[in-house]
Write a protein that holds these residues in place. Structure first.
Motif, PDB file in Angstrom:
ATOM      1  N   LEU A  51       0.833  -1.200   0.000  1.00 47.39           N
ATOM      2  CA  LEU A  51       0.000   0.000   0.000  1.00 47.39           C
ATOM      3  C   LEU A  51       0.867   1.250   0.000  1.00 47.39           C
ATOM      4  O   LEU A  51       0.542   2.251  -0.667  1.00 47.39           O
ATOM      5  N   LEU A  55       0.804   4.322  -2.756  1.00 47.41           N
ATOM      6  CA  LEU A  55       0.484   5.692  -2.368  1.00 47.41           C
ATOM      7  C   LEU A  55       1.634   6.662  -2.606  1.00 47.41           C
ATOM      8  O   LEU A  55       1.411   7.851  -2.824  1.00 47.41           O
ATOM      9  N   THR A  68       7.482   4.327   6.081  1.00 51.18           N
ATOM     10  CA  THR A  68       6.322   3.500   6.445  1.00 51.18           C
ATOM     11  C   THR A  68       6.715   2.396   7.411  1.00 51.18           C
ATOM     12  O   THR A  68       6.049   2.164   8.429  1.00 51.18           O
ATOM     13  N   ILE A 110      -7.891   2.926   8.129  1.00 51.55           N
ATOM     14  CA  ILE A 110      -7.178   3.018   6.853  1.00 51.55           C
ATOM     15  C   ILE A 110      -8.105   2.755   5.659  1.00 51.55           C
ATOM     16  O   ILE A 110      -8.172   3.585   4.735  1.00 51.55           O
ATOM     17  N   SER A 114      -9.531   5.478   2.821  1.00 49.14           N
ATOM     18  CA  SER A 114      -9.387   5.197   1.395  1.00 49.14           C
ATOM     19  C   SER A 114     -10.728   5.281   0.678  1.00 49.14           C
ATOM     20  O   SER A 114     -10.828   5.847  -0.424  1.00 49.14           O
ATOM     21  N   LEU A 119      -7.065   9.097   1.730  1.00 48.01           N
ATOM     22  CA  LEU A 119      -5.882   8.391   2.215  1.00 48.01           C
ATOM     23  C   LEU A 119      -4.655   8.803   1.406  1.00 48.01           C
ATOM     24  O   LEU A 119      -4.496   8.411   0.252  1.00 48.01           O
ATOM     25  N   TYR A 124      -1.453   7.854   5.935  1.00 47.05           N
ATOM     26  CA  TYR A 124      -1.225   6.417   6.109  1.00 47.05           C
ATOM     27  C   TYR A 124      -0.106   6.168   7.114  1.00 47.05           C
ATOM     28  O   TYR A 124      -0.248   5.357   8.037  1.00 47.05           O
ATOM     29  N   GLU A 187      -5.892  -1.918   0.508  1.00 47.87           N
ATOM     30  CA  GLU A 187      -6.690  -1.312   1.573  1.00 47.87           C
ATOM     31  C   GLU A 187      -7.733  -2.281   2.113  1.00 47.87           C
ATOM     32  O   GLU A 187      -8.113  -2.215   3.299  1.00 47.87           O
TER      33      GLU A 187
END
Length: 427
Positions: A51, A55, A68, A110, A114, A119, A124, A187
């Motif tokens: 994800l 993104l 992340t 989350i 989305s 999102l 995130y 997601e």
């Protein structure tokens, strides 16, 4: 005939070190919830990274991926230090249940964000950071619960059984995540993870009576109590230093493997899942073996695990074919499998019951810093060496760490044995 077969099976099961854990009147209520939640945890190994890759801007994916992974781990280390004064007197099930409840809320938020079209990569990362705040206490609560409910002679088997379920989830979790990603996007995997976390939170809340939780964290203890317990015991200091270095050198691997799959192999989430599934299959085998290591000296075993893991990781950095790389990562999983069980059992042996949650939370904080630190180096390492070169550098670093630890242990004179000496417990 049928009765004799059942009797033989019962006798065989009764000889297993896992039988007292499986048949424990309270733990047998908790184990299904742990298994379901572990499956969700196994799905995060693919979904969280994938994800982020979707993104993040294409030209800075490496940096965003490192951020992340850091957000998914580092706040848990801070929470292990900062929240101690608020968690005094809490039992293992309470600590673990609150962590599961927070993860439920975040992983549900989350896919909701989305669906509403809001999102972003920044949001995130922020949500992942919030969701990891109680991770150190959640892990501490899980293993404190085992220490509270099981006699000392069954701690190794109890830790091993829980870790078997956690590692088993990495066999099926990545495959399930890859399937969901292919059909509906990462997601939606987050929504499934939220449901599994909710089931675990409900298990801790309703399956274990409050009076069965033991002493919990000693009321009035200072936030630094766990770190003082670490400093006062040289065995724990050695274990912490070795574990910190191990996770630090592994940190860049968490960045390099997804980028290796995307940028070098030009492959899909299924290929990434193949790496984690291979590792998980090996780790299940290793975790099963761990329950039979009651008489092994645990600190030398830990050093051997680190050294073997580094050697097993080297083929990934040599550009071997994907199938061979999967096999090498599976071997790493076999070697890794006993590590959580062995190290957790050491802490359970070394700590008084009232300080155990703090000691385990302190461990979670220190370990929670090491992987993000390594992950933060992952992006510049990939820029300098490439994804494959980063894997090789990490493998060599872990191998060197194991060699130095072995030389340090062999170079020290054997301590005098006393009734209180930890060497009498197989440390």
């Amino acid at each position: 005939m049928a009765m004799s077969i059942r009797a033989a099976l019962a006798r065989t099961a009764g000889k297993s070190p896992y039988w007292p854990v499986i048949t424990h009147p309270l733990l047998r209520r908790v184990l299904p919830g742990l298994g379901v939640s572990a499956l969700g945890g196994g799905m995060t190994t693919v979904a969280v990274s994938w994800l982020a890759l979707e993104l993040a801007p294409a030209d800075t994916r490496g940096a965003w991926l490192a951020a992340t992974i850091t957000a998914h781990i580092l706040p848990g280390a801070l929470g292990g230090v900062l929240f101690g004064r608020f968690l005094n007197g809490r039992s293992g099930p309470q600590l673990a249940g609150w962590d599961a409840l927070l993860r439920t809320a975040v992983f549900a938020a989350i896919p909701l964000a989305s669906a509403l079209g809001g999102l972003s990569i920044g949001l995130y990362i922020a949500l992942l950071g919030i969701g990891s705040l109680l991770t150190a206490w959640g892990k501490a609560g899980r293993y404190t619960m085992l220490a509270e409910l099981l006699p000392a002679q069954h701690h190794l088997a109890g830790n091993s059984l829980v870790n078997v379920m956690l590692e088993l989830s990495t066999v099926f979790g990545p495959l399930l995540a890859a399937t969901v990603i292919a059909h509906s996007g990462p997601e939606h995997v987050m929504a499934i993870i939220a449901v599994t976390s909710a089931s675990l939170a409900a298990t801790y809340r309703f399956a274990i009576p409050s009076e069965a939780g033991g002493q919990g964290v000693k009321a009035g203890a200072s936030p630094a109590a766990g770190f003082r317990a670490i400093y006062r015991n040289r065995h724990i200091v050695i274990l912490f230093a070795l574990s910190f270095g191990f996770f630090f050198f592994y940190g860049p691997v968490t960045v390099a493997i997804p980028l290796y799959v995307v940028d070098v192999l030009h492959a899909s989430a299924a290929t990434l899942a193949g790496f984690y599934t291979a590792f998980g299959a090996g780790a299940v085998l290793g975790a099963l073996v761990a329950g039979h290591l009651q008489k092994w000296p645990l600190i030398p075993t830990t050093i051997g695990i680190v050294l073997g893991f580094g050697l097993g990781l080297i083929p990934l950095g040599l550009g071997v074919p994907t199938v061979v790389a999967w096999a090498a990562f599976a071997l790493c999983g076999v070697i890794w499998g006993p590590f959580p069980t062995v190290t957790t059992t050491l802490f359970q042996r070394l700590a008084a019951p009232e300080i155990l949650p703090r000691l385990l939370a302190a461990r979670g904080s220190v370990m929670g810093v090491s992987v993000p630190l390594g992950a933060m180096l992952g992006a510049p390492a990939v820029h300098l060496f490439g994804a494959r070169g980063t894997l090789l550098v990490s493998a060599l670093g872990i191998t060197a760490l194991g060699v130095f630890a072995a030389l340090f242990l062999l170079g020290r004179p054997a301590p005098a044995r006393t009734p209180d000496d930890l060497t009498t417990t197989g440390v």
